[in-house]
Design a protein around this motif. Structure first.
Motif, mmCIF file in Angstrom:
data_model
loop_
_atom_site.group_PDB
_atom_site.id
_atom_site.type_symbol
_atom_site.label_atom_id
_atom_site.label_comp_id
_atom_site.label_asym_id
_atom_site.label_seq_id
_atom_site.Cartn_x
_atom_site.Cartn_y
_atom_site.Cartn_z
ATOM 1 N N MET A 1 19.247 -6.821 4.667
ATOM 2 C CA MET A 1 18.181 -6.038 4.069
ATOM 3 C C MET A 1 18.333 -4.567 4.461
ATOM 4 O O MET A 1 18.754 -4.247 5.558
ATOM 5 N N GLU A 2 17.931 -3.721 3.547
ATOM 6 C CA GLU A 2 17.965 -2.282 3.804
ATOM 7 C C GLU A 2 16.988 -1.913 4.912
ATOM 8 O O GLU A 2 15.998 -2.608 5.145
ATOM 9 N N GLU A 3 17.248 -0.791 5.568
ATOM 10 C CA GLU A 3 16.332 -0.313 6.592
ATOM 11 C C GLU A 3 15.048 0.183 5.926
ATOM 12 O O GLU A 3 15.091 0.927 4.951
ATOM 13 N N VAL A 4 13.921 -0.247 6.475
ATOM 14 C CA VAL A 4 12.609 0.130 5.952
ATOM 15 C C VAL A 4 11.964 1.125 6.916
ATOM 16 O O VAL A 4 11.941 0.903 8.126
ATOM 17 N N THR A 5 11.458 2.203 6.369
ATOM 18 C CA THR A 5 10.738 3.213 7.147
ATOM 19 C C THR A 5 9.270 3.180 6.745
ATOM 20 O O THR A 5 8.956 3.136 5.555
ATOM 21 N N VAL A 6 8.399 3.195 7.735
ATOM 22 C CA VAL A 6 6.959 3.307 7.479
ATOM 23 C C VAL A 6 6.541 4.707 7.900
ATOM 24 O O VAL A 6 6.861 5.162 8.993
ATOM 25 N N ARG A 7 5.851 5.395 6.991
ATOM 26 C CA ARG A 7 5.401 6.759 7.269
ATOM 27 C C ARG A 7 4.051 6.992 6.613
ATOM 28 O O ARG A 7 3.623 6.232 5.739
ATOM 29 N N GLY A 8 3.406 8.065 7.016
ATOM 30 C CA GLY A 8 2.154 8.445 6.398
ATOM 31 C C GLY A 8 2.356 8.869 4.960
ATOM 32 O O GLY A 8 3.392 9.441 4.597
ATOM 33 N N VAL A 9 1.376 8.587 4.134
ATOM 34 C CA VAL A 9 1.423 8.970 2.727
ATOM 35 C C VAL A 9 1.362 10.490 2.591
ATOM 36 O O VAL A 9 0.839 11.183 3.479
ATOM 37 N N CYS A 10 1.881 11.002 1.502
ATOM 38 C CA CYS A 10 1.731 12.418 1.183
ATOM 39 C C CYS A 10 1.368 12.521 -0.304
ATOM 40 O O CYS A 10 1.598 11.572 -1.065
ATOM 41 N N PRO A 11 0.780 13.635 -0.706
ATOM 42 C CA PRO A 11 0.342 13.755 -2.104
ATOM 43 C C PRO A 11 1.457 13.488 -3.117
ATOM 44 O O PRO A 11 1.187 12.960 -4.203
ATOM 45 N N GLU A 12 2.694 13.783 -2.758
ATOM 46 C CA GLU A 12 3.811 13.558 -3.672
ATOM 47 C C GLU A 12 4.072 12.073 -3.941
ATOM 48 O O GLU A 12 4.819 11.726 -4.862
ATOM 49 N N ASP A 13 3.481 11.193 -3.141
ATOM 50 C CA ASP A 13 3.648 9.751 -3.323
ATOM 51 C C ASP A 13 2.715 9.167 -4.383
ATOM 52 O O ASP A 13 2.832 7.991 -4.727
ATOM 53 N N LEU A 14 1.811 9.966 -4.897
ATOM 54 C CA LEU A 14 0.748 9.462 -5.779
ATOM 55 C C LEU A 14 1.269 8.630 -6.945
ATOM 56 O O LEU A 14 0.783 7.520 -7.184
ATOM 57 N N GLU A 15 2.219 9.137 -7.690
ATOM 58 C CA GLU A 15 2.689 8.419 -8.885
ATOM 59 C C GLU A 15 3.338 7.089 -8.520
ATOM 60 O O GLU A 15 3.086 6.068 -9.168
ATOM 61 N N ARG A 16 4.150 7.076 -7.475
ATOM 62 C CA ARG A 16 4.831 5.836 -7.086
ATOM 63 C C ARG A 16 3.839 4.825 -6.515
ATOM 64 O O ARG A 16 3.942 3.631 -6.804
ATOM 65 N N VAL A 17 2.878 5.272 -5.719
ATOM 66 C CA VAL A 17 1.855 4.369 -5.189
ATOM 67 C C VAL A 17 1.093 3.720 -6.346
ATOM 68 O O VAL A 17 0.869 2.505 -6.355
ATOM 69 N N THR A 18 0.722 4.517 -7.330
ATOM 70 C CA THR A 18 -0.004 3.999 -8.491
ATOM 71 C C THR A 18 0.849 2.978 -9.242
ATOM 72 O O THR A 18 0.351 1.927 -9.659
ATOM 73 N N ALA A 19 2.132 3.260 -9.395
ATOM 74 C CA ALA A 19 3.033 2.340 -10.096
ATOM 75 C C ALA A 19 3.208 1.030 -9.328
ATOM 76 O O ALA A 19 3.193 -0.054 -9.925
ATOM 77 N N VAL A 20 3.352 1.114 -8.012
ATOM 78 C CA VAL A 20 3.488 -0.097 -7.187
ATOM 79 C C VAL A 20 2.227 -0.947 -7.303
ATOM 80 O O VAL A 20 2.297 -2.167 -7.472
ATOM 81 N N GLU A 21 1.074 -0.324 -7.236
ATOM 82 C CA GLU A 21 -0.194 -1.047 -7.366
ATOM 83 C C GLU A 21 -0.263 -1.788 -8.695
ATOM 84 O O GLU A 21 -0.686 -2.946 -8.758
ATOM 85 N N ALA A 22 0.135 -1.128 -9.776
ATOM 86 C CA ALA A 22 0.072 -1.727 -11.108
ATOM 87 C C ALA A 22 0.989 -2.938 -11.235
ATOM 88 O O ALA A 22 0.670 -3.892 -11.954
ATOM 89 N N VAL A 23 2.117 -2.928 -10.524
ATOM 90 C CA VAL A 23 3.044 -4.059 -10.543
ATOM 91 C C VAL A 23 2.490 -5.231 -9.728
ATOM 92 O O VAL A 23 2.712 -6.391 -10.069
ATOM 93 N N CYS A 24 1.749 -4.930 -8.663
ATOM 94 C CA CYS A 24 1.373 -5.951 -7.686
ATOM 95 C C CYS A 24 -0.017 -6.568 -7.868
ATOM 96 O O CYS A 24 -0.296 -7.610 -7.280
ATOM 97 N N PHE A 25 -0.883 -5.924 -8.626
ATOM 98 C CA PHE A 25 -2.241 -6.440 -8.788
ATOM 99 C C PHE A 25 -2.603 -6.565 -10.264
ATOM 100 O O PHE A 25 -2.172 -5.741 -11.077
ATOM 101 N N PRO A 26 -3.429 -7.545 -10.615
ATOM 102 C CA PRO A 26 -3.941 -7.611 -11.986
ATOM 103 C C PRO A 26 -4.727 -6.332 -12.293
ATOM 104 O O PRO A 26 -5.311 -5.721 -11.383
ATOM 105 N N ALA A 27 -4.766 -5.942 -13.542
ATOM 106 C CA ALA A 27 -5.415 -4.687 -13.943
ATOM 107 C C ALA A 27 -6.853 -4.589 -13.438
ATOM 108 O O ALA A 27 -7.295 -3.516 -13.006
ATOM 109 N N ALA A 28 -7.598 -5.685 -13.450
ATOM 110 C CA ALA A 28 -9.008 -5.659 -13.020
ATOM 111 C C ALA A 28 -9.153 -5.373 -11.525
ATOM 112 O O ALA A 28 -10.200 -4.911 -11.085
ATOM 113 N N GLU A 29 -8.108 -5.657 -10.752
ATOM 114 C CA GLU A 29 -8.162 -5.462 -9.302
ATOM 115 C C GLU A 29 -7.433 -4.209 -8.841
ATOM 116 O O GLU A 29 -7.645 -3.735 -7.729
ATOM 117 N N ALA A 30 -6.550 -3.685 -9.652
ATOM 118 C CA ALA A 30 -5.716 -2.551 -9.252
ATOM 119 C C ALA A 30 -6.528 -1.264 -9.154
ATOM 120 O O ALA A 30 -7.364 -0.974 -10.005
#
Length: 165
Positions: A1-30
């Motif tokens: 497995m690739e190395e995983v880094t955990v870091r604090g969020v930054c405003p530039e992450d907004l679009e990707r965070v939103t996209a990940v949420e949409a993939v992982c949760f039903p629309a009513a819960e996202a």
């Protein structure tokens, strides 16, 4: 497995965070893009992302409260965030499907719990689906029963991790 880094969020992450949420949760819960934008602004110190070389693959976030349980309004308004509150909530622990079952969610959760300890929180609280109760128990969370939350029209279960009495 690739190395995983955990870091604090930054405003530039907004679009990707939103996209990940949409993939992982039903629309009513996202959570929405606007909700994430507010969360990133209101409590970035309790919002962490997991990334690999190719980009963001998951995240965990939550606000601070004095409530012993998560209630639905918390998901929709950052006004319930009490920076000096006693308890840290988990609004979402999300990893894209191709990186699941590789320890990424556990790495995010352990980082979140350590942050709660480091900032003097008494408890970490969350709601989850019934199938995830044993998973969260593996981190030391106690099952508290069926939640009053009906977020997204689903049945949720309250869980609490006591850090200090």
């Amino acid at each position: 497995m690739e190395e995983v880094t955990v870091r604090g969020v930054c405003p530039e992450d907004l679009e990707r965070v939103t996209a990940v949420e949409a993939v992982c949760f039903p629309a009513a819960e996202a959570a929405t893009r606007e909700s994430f934008q507010e969360r990133i602004a209101a409590f970035p110190e309790y919002f962490f992302v997991a990334e690999v070389q190719r980009g963001l693959i998951g995240f965990i976030n939550g606000c601070v409260t004095n409530s012993p349980v998560i209630f639905d309004e918390m998901f929709h308004s950052t006004s319930y965030h009490i920076p000096n509150g006693e308890n840290l909530t988990v609004f979402g622990l999300t990893v894209i499907p191709e990186y699941r079952k590789q320890g990424v969610a556990a790495q995010l959760m352990q980082h979140f719990i350590q942050t709660a300890k480091n900032t003097g929180k008494r408890k970490v609280i969350l709601t989850c689906k019934e199938r995830l109760v044993p998973y969260y128990e593996s981190f030391g969370y106690a099952y508290d029963g069926i939640s009053a939350s009906t977020h997204g029209g689903a049945q949720w279960f309250d869980m609490t991790l006591v850090l200090k009495p």
